[in-house]
Scaffold this motif. Sequence first.
Motif, short mmCIF file in Angstrom:
data_model
loop_
_atom_site.label_atom_id
_atom_site.label_comp_id
_atom_site.label_asym_id
_atom_site.label_seq_id
_atom_site.Cartn_x
_atom_site.Cartn_y
_atom_site.Cartn_z
N PRO A 157 0.83 -1.20 0.00
CA PRO A 157 0.00 0.00 0.00
C PRO A 157 0.87 1.26 0.00
O PRO A 157 2.06 1.22 0.37
N ALA A 158 0.29 2.37 -0.41
CA ALA A 158 1.03 3.63 -0.52
C ALA A 158 1.67 4.04 0.80
O ALA A 158 2.77 4.60 0.80
N TRP A 159 1.04 3.75 1.92
CA TRP A 159 1.60 4.17 3.21
C TRP A 159 2.88 3.43 3.55
O TRP A 159 3.62 3.82 4.44
N PHE A 160 3.18 2.35 2.83
CA PHE A 160 4.38 1.56 3.09
C PHE A 160 5.64 2.26 2.55
O PHE A 160 6.75 1.97 2.98
N ILE A 161 5.46 3.18 1.61
CA ILE A 161 6.61 3.86 0.98
C ILE A 161 7.34 4.68 2.04
O ILE A 161 6.76 5.50 2.73
N SER A 162 8.63 4.42 2.16
CA SER A 162 9.46 5.12 3.14
C SER A 162 10.74 5.58 2.44
O SER A 162 10.96 5.24 1.27
N PRO A 163 11.59 6.35 3.11
CA PRO A 163 12.82 6.82 2.47
C PRO A 163 13.60 5.65 1.86
O PRO A 163 13.78 4.61 2.48
N GLY A 164 14.03 5.85 0.61
CA GLY A 164 14.77 4.81 -0.10
C GLY A 164 13.90 3.95 -0.99
O GLY A 164 14.40 3.16 -1.78
N LEU A 165 12.58 4.08 -0.87
CA LEU A 165 11.64 3.33 -1.71
C LEU A 165 10.90 4.30 -2.62
O LEU A 165 10.76 5.47 -2.29
N ARG A 166 10.45 3.79 -3.75
CA ARG A 166 9.67 4.64 -4.65
C ARG A 166 8.66 3.77 -5.40
O ARG A 166 8.83 2.56 -5.54
N ILE A 167 7.62 4.41 -5.89
CA ILE A 167 6.63 3.72 -6.70
C ILE A 167 7.15 3.65 -8.12
O ILE A 167 7.64 4.65 -8.66
N LEU A 168 7.09 2.49 -8.71
CA LEU A 168 7.48 2.31 -10.11
C LEU A 168 6.27 2.67 -10.97
O LEU A 168 5.43 1.82 -11.27
N ASP A 169 6.18 3.94 -11.34
CA ASP A 169 4.98 4.45 -12.01
C ASP A 169 4.64 3.68 -13.28
O ASP A 169 3.47 3.42 -13.56
N ASP A 170 5.66 3.29 -14.06
CA ASP A 170 5.38 2.56 -15.30
C ASP A 170 4.75 1.21 -15.01
O ASP A 170 3.80 0.79 -15.68
N MET A 171 5.24 0.51 -14.00
CA MET A 171 4.66 -0.78 -13.64
C MET A 171 3.29 -0.59 -13.01
O MET A 171 2.37 -1.37 -13.23
#
Length: 95
Positions: free
Chosen positions: A39-53
């Motif tokens: 889930p989006a709330w899991f994103i923390s420093p050093g992680l990013r959403i792979l928008d293309d995927m």
Amino acid sequence: MASAALVRDGRKWRLALTTSNAALITLTVRDGLGVAVAPAWFISPGLRILDDMDARYPLGIAEMGIKRATGAATPILDVFISHIKAELNSTALAA
């Protein structure tokens, strides 16, 4: 849902790790050893959403339910369930 989306697209993939340890998942993904569905709330420093995927492999909507035994209603349980529902709804709206 993630594996089904990849299979539908004919993309090769393999499951390399399965764990309920959030810190281990974070470290594994942050260090470039794989990707995770989270889930989006899991994103923390050093992680990013792979928008293309994210755009190419939409996961759809997951549903959750709360089930309790008949006659298991208590004021404390009712307050707890209301709190859980409110938190899940506010998280979904923020995403």
